[in-house]
Enzyme design. Sequence first.
Site, PDB file in Angstrom:
ATOM      1  N   ASP A 475       0.819  -0.926   0.062  1.00  0.00           N
ATOM      2  CA  ASP A 475      -0.245  -0.267   0.178  1.00  0.00           C
ATOM      3  C   ASP A 475       0.530   1.071   0.123  1.00  0.00           C
ATOM      4  OD1 ASP A 475      -2.322   1.776   0.099  1.00  0.00           O
ATOM      5  OD2 ASP A 475      -3.387   0.854   1.550  1.00  0.00           O
ATOM      6  N   CYS A 523      -1.221  -1.102  -4.507  1.00  0.00           N
ATOM      7  CA  CYS A 523      -2.331  -0.106  -3.754  1.00  0.00           C
ATOM      8  C   CYS A 523      -1.614   1.355  -3.037  1.00  0.00           C
ATOM      9  CB  CYS A 523      -2.521  -1.184  -2.291  1.00  0.00           C
ATOM     10  SG  CYS A 523      -3.952  -0.463  -2.034  1.00  0.00           S
ATOM     11  N   ASP A 545     -11.104   1.780  -3.689  1.00  0.00           N
ATOM     12  CA  ASP A 545     -11.058   1.405  -2.472  1.00  0.00           C
ATOM     13  C   ASP A 545     -12.330   1.643  -2.221  1.00  0.00           C
ATOM     14  OD1 ASP A 545      -9.021   1.532  -0.849  1.00  0.00           O
ATOM     15  OD2 ASP A 545      -9.096   3.171   0.479  1.00  0.00           O
TER      16      ASP A 545
HETATM   17  C1  DGJ Z   1      -5.816   1.683   1.550  1.00  0.00           C
HETATM   18  C2  DGJ Z   1      -6.097   1.060   1.054  1.00  0.00           C
HETATM   19  O1  DGJ Z   1      -6.844   1.679  -0.021  1.00  0.00           O
HETATM   20  C3  DGJ Z   1      -7.545   0.062   1.672  1.00  0.00           C
HETATM   21  O2  DGJ Z   1      -7.754  -1.391   1.213  1.00  0.00           O
HETATM   22  C4  DGJ Z   1      -7.171  -0.775   3.383  1.00  0.00           C
HETATM   23  O3  DGJ Z   1      -5.770  -1.242   2.946  1.00  0.00           O
HETATM   24  C5  DGJ Z   1      -6.306   0.144   4.161  1.00  0.00           C
HETATM   25  N1  DGJ Z   1      -5.248   1.477   3.149  1.00  0.00           N
HETATM   26  C6  DGJ Z   1      -5.063  -0.123   4.462  1.00  0.00           C
HETATM   27  O4  DGJ Z   1      -4.624   1.279   5.560  1.00  0.00           O
END
Ligand code: DGJ
Length: 784
Positions: A475, A523, A545
């Site tokens: 992420d 991500c 998201d």
């Molecule tokens: C942002 C991501 O897009 C979510 O899916 C999740 O992993 C959160 N971060 C967690 O902090």
Amino acid sequence: MKIIKTFHIQTKRTSYILAVTESLHICCLHYGRKLREMADYSVLFEKHDVCYGSMVAYSKEDANFGLDDVCLEYSSCGKGDFREPAIELESHDGTGVTDFKYKGFRTFPGKEPIPGLPSSYDGSGDCTSYVLELSDNCLNISVFLHYCAFYDSDVITKHVEIKNDSNHAISLKRAMSMQLDLPENDYYFVTFDGTWSAERYRNDKRLSPGIFVNDSKTGVSSSRHNPFVMLRRKNCDEQSGECCGFNLIYSANHAEIVEVTHSGKTRILSGINPFGFKYELNNNQSFFTPETVMTFSSEGLNGLSRNMHEFINNNIVRGKWKNKARPILVNNWEGTWFDFDEKKLLDIAKTASELGIELFVLDDGWFGERNSDDRSLGDWVVNRKKLPHALSGLAEKIKKLGMDFGIWVEPEMVNENSELYRSHPEWAIKLPDREPSLGRNQLILDLTQKDVRRYIVDSMSEVFSSADIAYVKWDMNRNFSDIYSPSLPPHRQGEFNHRYVLGLYEILETLTSSFPDILFESCASGGNRFDLGMLCYMPQTWTSDNTDPVSRLAIQNGTSYGYPLSCMGAHVSASPHQQTLRSTPIETRFNVAAFGCLGYEMDMTKLSPFDKNCIKAQVEFYKRHRMLFQYGTFYRVTIPYNSNWCVWCVVSKDKKEAAAGFFQINAVPSHTHDLLRLCGLSDDLFYDIEGRKQFINVKAFGDLVNHVLPVKIRGDGVIHTMISARYMFSQTDERFSAYGDAINHSGIRLKQQFGGTGYNESLRVIGDFGSRMYYLKAEEDDED
Ligand code: DGJ
């Protein structure tokens, strides 16, 4: 002015024809449909027998030739081309005039990597490289234009090497990867714009004289303006017409600049955003631009997408997961947020495993004191209060449930409230004398520093080898601000953004080679870094998201123009949806997510028996047809913009099977007939079409429930609620058979929808946000 040499670069269905003029400039004669080889291509070269009005004549030898009105291949500054240049530099004497002229050419089969940058590769043995060498003899600087033609996917890539052969340092202010000059301007510039939770919405801008810019200044490729763009002719739609697509294999600030001139020509440039960019190149050093991918299709936007999808699956994604079935996962994020312990996770995992889900992903919150988003990023040590048996203990128990185990990390970040920041405040990106601005309460680590890169590789290697980890979600949750690095002298601060991403690529190269079996999904607050650079290391990207299926129709539809379904993470989540508060049927949530890499993201311990039964059937269905959904040829049939309906279909390579999703936004009373007209099927095959067995929650009927149930109850009362949690009310059966030509060119007339009058078992109940999935299989020929 005459041409003295031509190059005809070819793919299966396209031609790219370049020429060298007597003045030794490279120009573009044609990019588009495949043309036959000709002995003389000069018929495609514009006539230059007069220099109109205010044009600057390039040289005294040919006073009728000015660069401003030529389709050039890589434009520089100061010699009469006043359009947006491809290269801009400052030489040691402070001047900026450059003039790159043809010097030589080489070609070879296959593809060389680009030093330090991710790039495409020869995945199917069908590509040929061409390198054109140009040089500015006054400055002693060379430019190498690299091309690679990927025959089957109709993709041509371009990147540039700029080499300083002089004795002085020069400063690059702009170094684009690609320029394409087209002789006409009858185009729409199509971009994919958005923000958090609303990524890659399609926008079509009609070109007219002027300059149009699609770019990112956030430090990442961004959800604001994706680097994938298209030029489509006015009459080009999904199924027919001419269009070109461009993408950049790069994850930082990018720019796609289109200029339409007074004379009706169109120039498109793609590459690193010149905004904030300045790069010093010393004697004997080379600068390599990232690679631009371009494709042309005369078969509409679906043809363009097919080219891009094939190319990404075969020449971008690499390693063990290339063209491999991706697992169905459950992710605990939306189910628990930071509030979990081992028992809670195992309870979710147990239900998921009973429903056939294959991979459990532990999201944010497992390390340090991470109970909220303002702390512990950087401290990659398991929180033993939540996970007393560490990751290895949890992973073992998950394994025993018959699932693989995956983990979330956000390695590029640090919270001020962390052990890492307390011991290394100098590792975070900030200016020495300015309070840094935070994004999601965090700072970004300075990947231009070697020690920082080493820390990330070491800490991640430790996490990844601390348990049986099959999957990693990488992420990255903030955009850049306060840009400065102590590792760079003042005159090199303009290199920061590019050097950051080179640092990131070095880390990713090391980790993905050390852990070749792990499936990585990238991500960035959803899809804030959905680009080809990341896809070179990580075969999947978290699309958004926002998992509300109605939003997802637009998001996944927009994403699909440039990226294949095998790259799109798509999850079924709870209803009402956590971002939109919209309530939608669980079958629609699945039908949308099935057009991607399927996952579930909810607290599975709270599922009703009805939802569990639906999910079990969905998982079974997806497993049966997974390769079709992830790797079939995708067609947008009816797009979800300004339409109450959306239809997608995906067809296997041999065309013997297909699946189609029919999605409705709002119910329409007294609705007439729905027609399912698809694309891409073989006209000559005979298909059996079957509606997937779907269930309807009887709650949807309110008081009308008494018309569909054998017993009489009060609508929305306690008994209704109890029944709705368990009673599997089935969508009407739909079965048809027809030759592909009828389905492609006329359309199956589906069963009528319930539209306010009467109900009987032959009616489809679709309702608001309802949908149906159809599966098509060609009957085997008896003689086969
Ligand atoms: C942002 C991501 O897009 C979510 O899916 C999740 O992993 C959160 N971060 C967690 O902090």
